[in-house]
Motif scaffolding. Structure first.
Motif, PDB file in Angstrom:
ATOM      1  N   SER A 186       2.402   0.556   8.474  1.00 32.16           N
ATOM      2  CA  SER A 186       3.603   0.156   7.735  1.00 32.16           C
ATOM      3  C   SER A 186       3.371   0.128   6.224  1.00 32.16           C
ATOM      4  O   SER A 186       3.516  -0.912   5.575  1.00 32.16           O
ATOM      5  CB  SER A 186       4.075  -1.224   8.218  1.00 32.16           C
ATOM      6  OG  SER A 186       4.327  -1.227   9.597  1.00 32.16           O
ATOM      7  N   PRO A 187       3.021   1.267   5.623  1.00 31.52           N
ATOM      8  CA  PRO A 187       2.863   1.286   4.174  1.00 31.52           C
ATOM      9  C   PRO A 187       4.225   1.190   3.487  1.00 31.52           C
ATOM     10  O   PRO A 187       5.267   1.401   4.112  1.00 31.52           O
ATOM     11  CB  PRO A 187       2.209   2.642   3.912  1.00 31.52           C
ATOM     12  CG  PRO A 187       2.692   3.501   5.043  1.00 31.52           C
ATOM     13  CD  PRO A 187       2.790   2.580   6.232  1.00 31.52           C
ATOM     14  N   ARG A 188       4.209   0.853   2.216  1.00 33.64           N
ATOM     15  CA  ARG A 188       5.463   0.826   1.451  1.00 33.64           C
ATOM     16  C   ARG A 188       6.040   2.216   1.319  1.00 33.64           C
ATOM     17  O   ARG A 188       7.264   2.410   1.354  1.00 33.64           O
ATOM     18  CB  ARG A 188       5.194   0.228   0.056  1.00 33.64           C
ATOM     19  CG  ARG A 188       6.409   0.183  -0.862  1.00 33.64           C
ATOM     20  CD  ARG A 188       7.429  -0.820  -0.362  1.00 33.64           C
ATOM     21  NE  ARG A 188       8.562  -0.936  -1.265  1.00 33.64           N
ATOM     22  CZ  ARG A 188       9.622  -0.121  -1.257  1.00 33.64           C
ATOM     23  NH1 ARG A 188       9.665   0.874  -0.374  1.00 33.64           N
ATOM     24  NH2 ARG A 188      10.623  -0.304  -2.093  1.00 33.64           N
ATOM     25  N   LEU A 189       5.174   3.215   1.166  1.00 29.14           N
ATOM     26  CA  LEU A 189       5.617   4.597   0.983  1.00 29.14           C
ATOM     27  C   LEU A 189       4.497   5.530   1.399  1.00 29.14           C
ATOM     28  O   LEU A 189       3.323   5.225   1.187  1.00 29.14           O
ATOM     29  CB  LEU A 189       5.973   4.849  -0.491  1.00 29.14           C
ATOM     30  CG  LEU A 189       6.487   6.245  -0.874  1.00 29.14           C
ATOM     31  CD1 LEU A 189       7.887   6.471  -0.316  1.00 29.14           C
ATOM     32  CD2 LEU A 189       6.489   6.420  -2.393  1.00 29.14           C
ATOM     33  N   VAL A 190       4.876   6.660   1.993  1.00 29.25           N
ATOM     34  CA  VAL A 190       3.942   7.754   2.256  1.00 29.25           C
ATOM     35  C   VAL A 190       4.384   8.905   1.370  1.00 29.25           C
ATOM     36  O   VAL A 190       5.352   9.610   1.678  1.00 29.25           O
ATOM     37  CB  VAL A 190       3.943   8.163   3.741  1.00 29.25           C
ATOM     38  CG1 VAL A 190       3.016   9.356   3.963  1.00 29.25           C
ATOM     39  CG2 VAL A 190       3.528   6.997   4.625  1.00 29.25           C
ATOM     40  N   LYS A 221       0.822  -1.208   0.000  1.00 27.41           N
ATOM     41  CA  LYS A 221       0.000   0.000   0.000  1.00 27.41           C
ATOM     42  C   LYS A 221       0.857   1.261   0.000  1.00 27.41           C
ATOM     43  O   LYS A 221       1.903   1.328   0.644  1.00 27.41           O
ATOM     44  CB  LYS A 221      -0.925  -0.008   1.217  1.00 27.41           C
ATOM     45  CG  LYS A 221      -1.936  -1.153   1.167  1.00 27.41           C
ATOM     46  CD  LYS A 221      -2.793  -1.201   2.414  1.00 27.41           C
ATOM     47  CE  LYS A 221      -3.784  -2.363   2.339  1.00 27.41           C
ATOM     48  NZ  LYS A 221      -4.595  -2.465   3.582  1.00 27.41           N
ATOM     49  N   ILE A 222       0.364   2.260  -0.718  1.00 22.29           N
ATOM     50  CA  ILE A 222       0.980   3.587  -0.765  1.00 22.29           C
ATOM     51  C   ILE A 222       0.001   4.579  -0.171  1.00 22.29           C
ATOM     52  O   ILE A 222      -1.161   4.651  -0.602  1.00 22.29           O
ATOM     53  CB  ILE A 222       1.294   4.009  -2.218  1.00 22.29           C
ATOM     54  CG1 ILE A 222       2.112   2.939  -2.951  1.00 22.29           C
ATOM     55  CG2 ILE A 222       1.988   5.372  -2.230  1.00 22.29           C
ATOM     56  CD1 ILE A 222       3.507   2.763  -2.442  1.00 22.29           C
ATOM     57  N   ILE A 223       0.442   5.330   0.812  1.00 24.94           N
ATOM     58  CA  ILE A 223      -0.345   6.450   1.320  1.00 24.94           C
ATOM     59  C   ILE A 223      -0.008   7.664   0.445  1.00 24.94           C
ATOM     60  O   ILE A 223       1.157   8.028   0.306  1.00 24.94           O
ATOM     61  CB  ILE A 223      -0.011   6.770   2.788  1.00 24.94           C
ATOM     62  CG1 ILE A 223      -0.144   5.513   3.678  1.00 24.94           C
ATOM     63  CG2 ILE A 223      -0.872   7.912   3.292  1.00 24.94           C
ATOM     64  CD1 ILE A 223      -1.540   4.981   3.790  1.00 24.94           C
ATOM     65  N   VAL A 231       8.891   8.084   3.953  1.00 25.44           N
ATOM     66  CA  VAL A 231       8.338   9.293   3.345  1.00 25.44           C
ATOM     67  C   VAL A 231       8.888   9.477   1.934  1.00 25.44           C
ATOM     68  O   VAL A 231      10.057   9.214   1.658  1.00 25.44           O
ATOM     69  CB  VAL A 231       8.677  10.523   4.216  1.00 25.44           C
ATOM     70  CG1 VAL A 231       8.299  11.828   3.522  1.00 25.44           C
ATOM     71  CG2 VAL A 231       7.977  10.424   5.569  1.00 25.44           C
ATOM     72  N   GLY A 232       8.031   9.972   1.039  1.00 20.77           N
ATOM     73  CA  GLY A 232       8.443  10.401  -0.293  1.00 20.77           C
ATOM     74  C   GLY A 232       8.067  11.859  -0.487  1.00 20.77           C
ATOM     75  O   GLY A 232       6.978  12.290  -0.089  1.00 20.77           O
ATOM     76  N   ILE A 252      -3.908   4.585  -1.017  1.00 24.59           N
ATOM     77  CA  ILE A 252      -4.822   5.074   0.008  1.00 24.59           C
ATOM     78  C   ILE A 252      -4.685   6.599   0.032  1.00 24.59           C
ATOM     79  O   ILE A 252      -3.656   7.121   0.464  1.00 24.59           O
ATOM     80  CB  ILE A 252      -4.493   4.489   1.390  1.00 24.59           C
ATOM     81  CG1 ILE A 252      -4.590   2.960   1.352  1.00 24.59           C
ATOM     82  CG2 ILE A 252      -5.438   5.066   2.442  1.00 24.59           C
ATOM     83  CD1 ILE A 252      -4.181   2.290   2.644  1.00 24.59           C
ATOM     84  N   PRO A 253      -5.683   7.322  -0.460  1.00 24.47           N
ATOM     85  CA  PRO A 253      -5.558   8.783  -0.531  1.00 24.47           C
ATOM     86  C   PRO A 253      -5.819   9.448   0.810  1.00 24.47           C
ATOM     87  O   PRO A 253      -6.626   8.976   1.619  1.00 24.47           O
ATOM     88  CB  PRO A 253      -6.633   9.170  -1.547  1.00 24.47           C
ATOM     89  CG  PRO A 253      -7.675   8.105  -1.400  1.00 24.47           C
ATOM     90  CD  PRO A 253      -6.941   6.837  -1.057  1.00 24.47           C
TER      91      PRO A 253
END
Length: 254
Positions: A47-51, A5-7, A75-76, A30-31
Motif C-alpha cells: 500500500s504505497p502512496r504512489l507507484v 512511501k513511493i515506489i 499508479v503514476g 523505494i527504487p
C-alpha cells in the motif's frame, strides 16, 4: 513531513528528478530497477502512496503488464505518447498522469518549457514535489482536460520529430520556414490521435498549444533518435484505422 512511501520504477534521468522532488517534500523512495522482483516487493509494500512508473515509453507496456495487482490503484505515469488506452488495457482505472514539459539530459539541469499539467489522485502531491525543485506544474480538473493535454504533447512530439526527418533544424525554423508542411503533418497526427482516443479535440486549440511550446524553446531540435520509430508507429495506427495521412506517408518514402 510524511513517512509515506513511493515506489519508483525506473531510475533514469526523469525518474531522478521526480525522486528529488518527492524526497524534498518528505516522502521515502523505494527504487525498482530493471530485473527486480516487483511481486516480492509488493508483498512487502502492498500500500504505497504512489507507484510512479518512470521507465522509457518503449518499456511501459511490459512494466504495466507485470505490475502487481496491489499497486494498480496508485499508479503514476509520465511517458510520452501516452493515452488512456495505454493504461486501461491493464485494468488501471484512475492513475495519476503527468504530461511532462521539461527535459533532463545527462550532465544538465532539468529544463522546463512550459508548466507540466497533472491529473489524478496524487496530483496535488506531485505539484508540490515538482514545485519544490523549481519545476512549474499545475493540476487539471477532469478526464477531458487530461486527454487534451496528452494529445497536445503527442502533437508536439510527433509533429516535430516526424517533420524534422525531412526538414532538419529546430522548431522555430520548422514553423517559420516550413509552416504549411508542419501543419499538414500535424493534421495527420491529429487524425490518428482522434482515432486512438475516440474523441475529436479542438484542433485550433491544439495547434496553438503546440506553437506555445515552440515559442518556449525555439532552438529545440526537431528530429531525435526516436523519430523513425515514431513515424513507423504512427503509420501502423493509420493503417489499422484506415486513415490516409498523406503527409506522413510521403515522409516514409523520402
Amino acid at each position: 513531513m510524511t513517512n509515506e512511501k513511493i515506489i519508483l520504477i525506473g531510475i533514469g534521468q526523469l525518474g531522478r528528478i521526480f525522486a528529488g522532488g518527492l524526497l524534498r517534500t518528505g516522502y521515502s523512495i523505494i527504487p525498482v530497477n530493471r530485473g527486480d522482483d516487483m511481486a516480492a516487493l509488493a508483498a512487502k509494500e502492498p500500500s504505497p502512496r504512489l507507484v510512479l512508473v518512470a521507465v522509457a515509453e518503449n518499456d511501459l507496456h511490459s512494466v504495466l503488464a507485470a505490475l502487481p495487482e496491489q499497486w494498480k490503484g496508485c499508479v503514476g505515469l509520465i511517458q510520452n505518447e501516452l493515452l488512456p488506452r495505454d493504461w486501461e488495457k491493464y485494468q488501471i482505472q484512475h492513475p495519476t498522469v503527468i504530461s511532462v514539459w521539461f527535459e533532463k539530459k545527462k550532465g544538465m539541469d532539468a529544463k522546463p518549457l512550459i508548466a507540466s499539467p497533472v491529473y489524478g489522485p496524487a496530483s496535488e502531491m506531485m505539484v508540490k514535489a515538482l514545485e519544490s525543485i523549481d519545476i512549474p506544474c499545475h493540476q487539471l480538473n477532469n478526464d477531458q482536460a487530461l486527454t487534451f493535454e496528452l494529445v497536445r504533447k503527442n502533437l508536439y512530439i510527433l509533429t516535430t520529430n516526424i517533420a524534422g526527418m525531412k526538414t532538419g533544424g529546430n522548431v522555430s525554423q520548422l514553423w517559420e520556414n516550413h509552416r504549411d508542411f508542419a501543419t499538414a503533418v500535424a493534421q495527420d497526427v491529429m487524425d490518428i490521435q482522434d482515432w486512438l482516443t475516440g474523441q475529436k479535440q479542438d484542433r485550433n486549440k491544439l495547434l496553438q498549444g503546440m506553437v506555445e511550446a515552440f515559442e518556449a524553446d525555439p532552438l529545440h531540435m526537431c528530429m531525435g533518435r526516436s523519430a523513425p520509430g515514431r513515424l513507423a508507429r504512427a503509420l501502423s495506427f493509420a493503417d489499422e484505422a484506415g486513415l490516409n495521412v498523406p503527409a506522413l506517408r510521403n515522409i516514409s518514402i523520402v
